[in-house]
Write a protein that holds these residues in place. Structure first.
Motif, PDB file in Angstrom:
ATOM      1  N   THR A 153       0.831  -1.199   0.000  1.00  0.00           N
ATOM      2  CA  THR A 153       0.000   0.000   0.000  1.00  0.00           C
ATOM      3  C   THR A 153       0.865   1.249   0.000  1.00  0.00           C
ATOM      4  OG1 THR A 153      -1.814  -1.110   1.143  1.00  0.00           O
ATOM      5  CG2 THR A 153      -1.716   1.299   1.325  1.00  0.00           C
ATOM      6  N   LEU A 154       1.801   1.301   0.916  1.00  0.00           N
ATOM      7  CA  LEU A 154       2.670   2.471   1.011  1.00  0.00           C
ATOM      8  C   LEU A 154       3.528   2.613  -0.236  1.00  0.00           C
ATOM      9  CD1 LEU A 154       3.293   4.810   2.847  1.00  0.00           C
ATOM     10  CD2 LEU A 154       4.995   3.393   3.989  1.00  0.00           C
ATOM     11  N   ASP A 155       4.004   1.512  -0.763  1.00  0.00           N
ATOM     12  CA  ASP A 155       4.812   1.555  -1.981  1.00  0.00           C
ATOM     13  C   ASP A 155       3.993   2.088  -3.150  1.00  0.00           C
ATOM     14  OD1 ASP A 155       7.324   0.891  -3.397  1.00  0.00           O
ATOM     15  OD2 ASP A 155       6.063  -0.593  -4.424  1.00  0.00           O
ATOM     16  N   HIS A 156       2.743   1.663  -3.262  1.00  0.00           N
ATOM     17  CA  HIS A 156       1.862   2.135  -4.332  1.00  0.00           C
ATOM     18  C   HIS A 156       1.639   3.654  -4.223  1.00  0.00           C
ATOM     19  CE1 HIS A 156      -1.525   2.297  -7.113  1.00  0.00           C
ATOM     20  NE2 HIS A 156      -2.207   2.927  -6.173  1.00  0.00           N
ATOM     21  N   VAL A 157       1.342   4.117  -3.018  1.00  0.00           N
ATOM     22  CA  VAL A 157       1.115   5.550  -2.801  1.00  0.00           C
ATOM     23  C   VAL A 157       2.382   6.336  -3.121  1.00  0.00           C
ATOM     24  CG1 VAL A 157       0.630   7.301  -1.039  1.00  0.00           C
ATOM     25  CG2 VAL A 157      -0.717   5.200  -1.107  1.00  0.00           C
ATOM     26  N   ALA A 158       3.528   5.825  -2.672  1.00  0.00           N
ATOM     27  CA  ALA A 158       4.803   6.505  -2.910  1.00  0.00           C
ATOM     28  C   ALA A 158       5.112   6.591  -4.405  1.00  0.00           C
ATOM     29  CB  ALA A 158       5.923   5.784  -2.169  1.00  0.00           C
ATOM     30  N   ARG A 159       4.914   5.495  -5.120  1.00  0.00           N
ATOM     31  CA  ARG A 159       5.189   5.503  -6.567  1.00  0.00           C
ATOM     32  C   ARG A 159       4.292   6.503  -7.280  1.00  0.00           C
ATOM     33  NH1 ARG A 159       3.789   0.782  -8.698  1.00  0.00           N
ATOM     34  NH2 ARG A 159       3.397  -0.318  -6.770  1.00  0.00           N
ATOM     35  N   GLN A 160       3.027   6.581  -6.889  1.00  0.00           N
ATOM     36  CA  GLN A 160       2.118   7.540  -7.525  1.00  0.00           C
ATOM     37  C   GLN A 160       2.552   8.976  -7.264  1.00  0.00           C
ATOM     38  OE1 GLN A 160      -2.046   6.848  -6.740  1.00  0.00           O
ATOM     39  NE2 GLN A 160      -2.125   5.480  -8.490  1.00  0.00           N
ATOM     40  N   ALA A 161       3.158   9.205  -6.096  1.00  0.00           N
ATOM     41  CA  ALA A 161       3.591  10.563  -5.739  1.00  0.00           C
ATOM     42  C   ALA A 161       5.015  10.857  -6.204  1.00  0.00           C
ATOM     43  CB  ALA A 161       3.497  10.751  -4.226  1.00  0.00           C
ATOM     44  N   GLY A 162       5.722   9.842  -6.674  1.00  0.00           N
ATOM     45  CA  GLY A 162       7.090  10.040  -7.130  1.00  0.00           C
ATOM     46  C   GLY A 162       8.084  10.238  -5.994  1.00  0.00           C
ATOM     47  N   VAL A 163       7.811   9.623  -4.856  1.00  0.00           N
ATOM     48  CA  VAL A 163       8.701   9.717  -3.697  1.00  0.00           C
ATOM     49  C   VAL A 163       8.966   8.304  -3.177  1.00  0.00           C
ATOM     50  CG1 VAL A 163       7.868  12.020  -3.050  1.00  0.00           C
ATOM     51  CG2 VAL A 163       6.815   9.999  -2.017  1.00  0.00           C
ATOM     52  N   GLY A 164       9.886   8.188  -2.235  1.00  0.00           N
ATOM     53  CA  GLY A 164      10.155   6.904  -1.615  1.00  0.00           C
ATOM     54  C   GLY A 164       9.117   6.582  -0.557  1.00  0.00           C
ATOM     55  N   PRO A 165       8.979   5.302  -0.198  1.00  0.00           N
ATOM     56  CA  PRO A 165       7.996   4.910   0.817  1.00  0.00           C
ATOM     57  C   PRO A 165       8.185   5.611   2.163  1.00  0.00           C
ATOM     58  CG  PRO A 165       8.793   2.973  -0.342  1.00  0.00           C
ATOM     59  CD  PRO A 165       9.630   4.135  -0.793  1.00  0.00           C
ATOM     60  N   GLU A 166       9.429   5.830   2.579  1.00  0.00           N
ATOM     61  CA  GLU A 166       9.669   6.502   3.864  1.00  0.00           C
ATOM     62  C   GLU A 166       9.185   7.947   3.818  1.00  0.00           C
ATOM     63  OE1 GLU A 166      12.175   4.946   2.135  1.00  0.00           O
ATOM     64  OE2 GLU A 166      12.225   3.086   3.292  1.00  0.00           O
ATOM     65  N   GLN A 167       9.474   8.627   2.708  1.00  0.00           N
ATOM     66  CA  GLN A 167       9.021  10.010   2.571  1.00  0.00           C
ATOM     67  C   GLN A 167       7.494  10.075   2.503  1.00  0.00           C
ATOM     68  OE1 GLN A 167      10.502  12.162  -0.841  1.00  0.00           O
ATOM     69  NE2 GLN A 167       9.814  14.126  -0.053  1.00  0.00           N
ATOM     70  N   ALA A 168       6.889   9.139   1.795  1.00  0.00           N
ATOM     71  CA  ALA A 168       5.422   9.104   1.726  1.00  0.00           C
ATOM     72  C   ALA A 168       4.833   8.908   3.120  1.00  0.00           C
ATOM     73  CB  ALA A 168       4.959   7.987   0.785  1.00  0.00           C
ATOM     74  N   ALA A 169       5.403   7.974   3.885  1.00  0.00           N
ATOM     75  CA  ALA A 169       4.900   7.723   5.238  1.00  0.00           C
ATOM     76  C   ALA A 169       5.040   8.959   6.113  1.00  0.00           C
ATOM     77  CB  ALA A 169       5.638   6.537   5.868  1.00  0.00           C
ATOM     78  N   ASP A 170       6.178   9.647   6.020  1.00  0.00           N
ATOM     79  CA  ASP A 170       6.383  10.858   6.819  1.00  0.00           C
ATOM     80  C   ASP A 170       5.374  11.944   6.454  1.00  0.00           C
ATOM     81  OD1 ASP A 170       8.517   9.738   8.204  1.00  0.00           O
ATOM     82  OD2 ASP A 170      10.051  10.688   6.947  1.00  0.00           O
ATOM     83  N   ARG A 171       5.173  12.151   5.148  1.00  0.00           N
ATOM     84  CA  ARG A 171       4.238  13.200   4.707  1.00  0.00           C
ATOM     85  C   ARG A 171       2.809  12.865   5.113  1.00  0.00           C
ATOM     86  NH1 ARG A 171       5.913  14.495  -1.402  1.00  0.00           N
ATOM     87  NH2 ARG A 171       4.044  15.774  -1.302  1.00  0.00           N
ATOM     88  N   LEU A 172       2.417  11.607   4.932  1.00  0.00           N
ATOM     89  CA  LEU A 172       1.061  11.203   5.301  1.00  0.00           C
ATOM     90  C   LEU A 172       0.848  11.289   6.808  1.00  0.00           C
ATOM     91  CD1 LEU A 172       0.596   8.194   2.877  1.00  0.00           C
ATOM     92  CD2 LEU A 172      -0.730  10.331   2.869  1.00  0.00           C
ATOM     93  N   ALA A 173       1.848  10.871   7.573  1.00  0.00           N
ATOM     94  CA  ALA A 173       1.727  10.934   9.035  1.00  0.00           C
ATOM     95  C   ALA A 173       1.550  12.372   9.502  1.00  0.00           C
ATOM     96  CB  ALA A 173       2.945  10.306   9.698  1.00  0.00           C
ATOM     97  N   GLY A 174       2.131  13.304   8.780  1.00  0.00           N
ATOM     98  CA  GLY A 174       2.019  14.712   9.154  1.00  0.00           C
ATOM     99  C   GLY A 174       0.648  15.309   8.900  1.00  0.00           C
ATOM    100  N   VAL A 175      -0.112  14.733   7.964  1.00  0.00           N
ATOM    101  CA  VAL A 175      -1.415  15.312   7.624  1.00  0.00           C
ATOM    102  C   VAL A 175      -2.612  14.446   8.000  1.00  0.00           C
ATOM    103  CG1 VAL A 175      -0.469  16.720   5.754  1.00  0.00           C
ATOM    104  CG2 VAL A 175      -1.400  14.464   5.240  1.00  0.00           C
ATOM    105  N   LEU A 176      -2.400  13.164   8.231  1.00  0.00           N
ATOM    106  CA  LEU A 176      -3.544  12.289   8.529  1.00  0.00           C
ATOM    107  C   LEU A 176      -4.357  12.734   9.742  1.00  0.00           C
ATOM    108  CD1 LEU A 176      -2.579   8.578   7.788  1.00  0.00           C
ATOM    109  CD2 LEU A 176      -4.553   9.850   6.956  1.00  0.00           C
ATOM    110  N   PRO A 177      -3.721  13.077  10.872  1.00  0.00           N
ATOM    111  CA  PRO A 177      -4.547  13.486  12.016  1.00  0.00           C
ATOM    112  C   PRO A 177      -5.476  14.656  11.690  1.00  0.00           C
ATOM    113  CG  PRO A 177      -2.326  13.019  12.747  1.00  0.00           C
ATOM    114  CD  PRO A 177      -2.296  12.982  11.238  1.00  0.00           C
ATOM    115  N   GLU A 178      -4.945  15.667  11.029  1.00  0.00           N
ATOM    116  CA  GLU A 178      -5.767  16.837  10.698  1.00  0.00           C
ATOM    117  C   GLU A 178      -6.818  16.498   9.644  1.00  0.00           C
ATOM    118  OE1 GLU A 178      -5.414  21.359   8.859  1.00  0.00           O
ATOM    119  OE2 GLU A 178      -3.599  20.166   9.093  1.00  0.00           O
ATOM    120  N   ALA A 179      -6.430  15.721   8.638  1.00  0.00           N
ATOM    121  CA  ALA A 179      -7.374  15.377   7.573  1.00  0.00           C
ATOM    122  C   ALA A 179      -8.551  14.580   8.121  1.00  0.00           C
ATOM    123  CB  ALA A 179      -6.663  14.594   6.471  1.00  0.00           C
ATOM    124  N   VAL A 180      -8.267  13.544   8.915  1.00  0.00           N
ATOM    125  CA  VAL A 180      -9.352  12.734   9.469  1.00  0.00           C
ATOM    126  C   VAL A 180     -10.198  13.577  10.416  1.00  0.00           C
ATOM    127  CG1 VAL A 180      -9.904  10.721  10.898  1.00  0.00           C
ATOM    128  CG2 VAL A 180      -8.109  10.560   9.156  1.00  0.00           C
TER     129      VAL A 180
END
Length: 134
Positions: A83-110
């Motif tokens: 899942t994380l790899d798929h999201v990262a590839r779509q965004a053109g970033v690595g899985p770690e960077q995707a996880a960091d960016r998502l973790a930063g916005v998920l609490p506020e978004a939800v």
């Protein structure tokens, strides 16, 4: 096209310009893990996070109290790697960077998607359109 539309709506919800791409990452995440959530993929995402050990944090985002933060490594551990790899590839970033960016916005978004302390009914796009400032 629907994913792009959802990404734009999520960017608007978070007050971000379309160039940041975080809304697109959230849309990809919701589309990937939220498929089991019915019309509103937020249900599926919350279930996935709960199954991955982040249930208390996710519950805090839906509830009306303070939002508990999560880290990128916690999110990466809670989500299936594919899942994380798929999201990262779509965004053109690595899985770690995707996880960091998502973790930063998920609490506020939800939190913003659940203003009454519960997941709203109906398709997420419709919920977001109702929440957009006119």
């Amino acid at each position: 096209m629907a994913g792009d539309d959802l990404g734009s709506l999520l960017d608007g919800l978070l007050g971000q310009g379309s160039g940041e791409g975080t809304g697109g990452m959230l849309a990809a995440l919701l589309g990937t893990v939220g498929a089991g959530g019915g019309a509103n993929p937020l249900n599926g995402l919350l279930e996935e996070l709960s199954d991955g050990g982040l249930g208390e944090q996710a519950d805090s985002w839906v509830g009306t109290g303070e939002n508990r933060p999560i880290s990128g490594p916690e999110l990466a551990q809670a989500l299936p790697y594919q899942t994380l790899d798929h999201v990262a590839r779509q965004a053109g970033v690595g899985p770690e960077q995707a996880a960091d960016r998502l973790a930063g916005v998920l609490p506020e978004a939800v939190d913003r998607l659940t203003p009454d302390g519960r997941v709203p009914q109906g398709p997420l796009e419709e919920v977001l359109r109702r929440e957009q400032p006119r």
